[in-house]
Design a protein around this motif. Structure first.
Motif, PDB file in Angstrom:
ATOM      1  N   GLN A  49       0.880  -0.670   0.179  1.00  0.00           N
ATOM      2  CA  GLN A  49      -0.041   0.137  -0.024  1.00  0.00           C
ATOM      3  C   GLN A  49       0.728   1.457   0.150  1.00  0.00           C
ATOM      4  OE1 GLN A  49      -3.837  -0.283   1.940  1.00  0.00           O
ATOM      5  NE2 GLN A  49      -2.744  -1.167   3.296  1.00  0.00           N
ATOM      6  N   VAL A  50       0.331   2.011  -0.644  1.00  0.00           N
ATOM      7  CA  VAL A  50       0.920   3.468  -0.970  1.00  0.00           C
ATOM      8  C   VAL A  50       0.126   4.262   0.248  1.00  0.00           C
ATOM      9  CG1 VAL A  50       2.040   4.942  -2.415  1.00  0.00           C
ATOM     10  CG2 VAL A  50       2.741   2.832  -2.861  1.00  0.00           C
ATOM     11  N   VAL A  51       1.161   4.748   0.979  1.00  0.00           N
ATOM     12  CA  VAL A  51       0.468   6.227   1.742  1.00  0.00           C
ATOM     13  C   VAL A  51       0.242   7.671   0.023  1.00  0.00           C
ATOM     14  CG1 VAL A  51      -0.692   7.276   3.695  1.00  0.00           C
ATOM     15  CG2 VAL A  51       0.029   5.236   4.067  1.00  0.00           C
ATOM     16  N   THR A  56      -5.128   5.830   1.092  1.00  0.00           N
ATOM     17  CA  THR A  56      -3.764   4.516   1.146  1.00  0.00           C
ATOM     18  C   THR A  56      -4.602   3.948   0.193  1.00  0.00           C
ATOM     19  OG1 THR A  56      -3.345   5.141   3.423  1.00  0.00           O
ATOM     20  CG2 THR A  56      -2.625   2.890   2.443  1.00  0.00           C
ATOM     21  N   ASN A  77      -7.103   7.845   4.705  1.00  0.00           N
ATOM     22  CA  ASN A  77      -5.324   7.859   5.260  1.00  0.00           C
ATOM     23  C   ASN A  77      -6.650   7.920   6.701  1.00  0.00           C
ATOM     24  OD1 ASN A  77      -3.992   7.722   3.786  1.00  0.00           O
ATOM     25  ND2 ASN A  77      -3.379   9.756   3.873  1.00  0.00           N
ATOM     26  N   SER A  80      -6.048   4.295   8.173  1.00  0.00           N
ATOM     27  CA  SER A  80      -5.281   3.157   7.252  1.00  0.00           C
ATOM     28  C   SER A  80      -4.433   3.097   8.422  1.00  0.00           C
ATOM     29  CB  SER A  80      -4.339   4.162   6.517  1.00  0.00           C
ATOM     30  OG  SER A  80      -3.464   3.742   6.092  1.00  0.00           O
ATOM     31  N   CYS A  82      -1.760   1.458   7.145  1.00  0.00           N
ATOM     32  CA  CYS A  82      -0.614   2.003   7.169  1.00  0.00           C
ATOM     33  C   CYS A  82      -0.130   3.597   6.908  1.00  0.00           C
ATOM     34  CB  CYS A  82      -0.214   1.245   5.580  1.00  0.00           C
ATOM     35  SG  CYS A  82      -0.885   0.045   5.656  1.00  0.00           S
ATOM     36  N   VAL A  86       4.283   4.860   7.650  1.00  0.00           N
ATOM     37  CA  VAL A  86       4.967   6.391   7.318  1.00  0.00           C
ATOM     38  C   VAL A  86       5.341   7.461   8.192  1.00  0.00           C
ATOM     39  CG1 VAL A  86       4.033   8.285   5.423  1.00  0.00           C
ATOM     40  CG2 VAL A  86       3.924   5.544   5.052  1.00  0.00           C
ATOM     41  N   GLY A 131       4.877   4.246   1.160  1.00  0.00           N
ATOM     42  CA  GLY A 131       3.948   3.272   2.412  1.00  0.00           C
ATOM     43  C   GLY A 131       4.448   2.102   3.293  1.00  0.00           C
ATOM     44  N   SER A 132       3.776   0.904   2.965  1.00  0.00           N
ATOM     45  CA  SER A 132       4.233  -0.597   3.398  1.00  0.00           C
ATOM     46  C   SER A 132       3.937  -1.398   2.735  1.00  0.00           C
ATOM     47  CB  SER A 132       3.094  -0.049   4.795  1.00  0.00           C
ATOM     48  OG  SER A 132       1.936  -0.854   5.132  1.00  0.00           O
TER      49      SER A 132
END
Length: 173
Positions: A49-51, A56, A77, A80, A82, A86, A131-132
């Protein structure tokens, strides 16, 4: 001194805009990494996942079973987990989300879709955390050092693959 939002600041958004993160070939490669992570640590859901600034985005998951993320495309977010990876610039682990005051009201937790979570940073070569790589399960779970090592190793592979998606040359320091 001014406070800079660690997620929505302009420099971070420019870095993210420099990558083609939604390429189908990238998604297929990331899905394979997620599948391997899920099988290795024996958990129903792993994801990349990209914030972004307000949400996200899900780039890939390990597959359709237990995957409530892909149909949503991501989460705001404020829901999120994740985002913590970040903002804290470090792994974020919660063995029982229902017992954690900041997580217990999360809609996915309240709906019983997710009860445990572990996420590790996706850190680009310039140090930006985008992200994570995370794992989630419907039951409480203690994530071991070995589990975290699997996620961290996979995160390195994910970053290596994402860096091949650069569409804007890196700005010299």
């Amino acid at each position: 001194m001014t406070d800079v939002d660690p997620v929505a600041n302009l420099a971070r958004m420019q870095v993210l805009a420099g990558y083609d993160l939604f390429d189908p070939g990238l998604a297929a490669d990331l899905r394979r990494i997620c599948q391997r992570s899920a099988e290795t640590i024996d958990i129903p859901l792993t994801a990349v996942q990209v914030v972004l600034n307000t949400a996200t985005a899900v780039l890939a998951t390990n597959g359709p079973e237990a995957d409530f993320l892909t149909p949503l495309g991501g989460t705001p977010n404020e829901y999120s987990l994740c985002l913590n990876v970040v903002v804290d610039r470090a792994p974020y682990v919660v063995d029982d989300l229902t017992a954690h005051p900041a997580c217990a009201t999360n809609p996915a937790v309240r709906a019983g879709m997710m009860r445990s979570y572990a996420g590790v940073p996706l850190t680009l070569p310039d140090g930006e955390i985008i992200g994570s790589h995370c794992a989630a399960g419907p039951q409480p779970r203690h994530f071991t050092e070995a589990d975290m090592a699997v996620l961290s190793t996979a995160a390195g592979e994910i970053v290596a693959r994402i860096t091949r998606q650069r569409i804007v040359p890196a700005t010299p320091a």
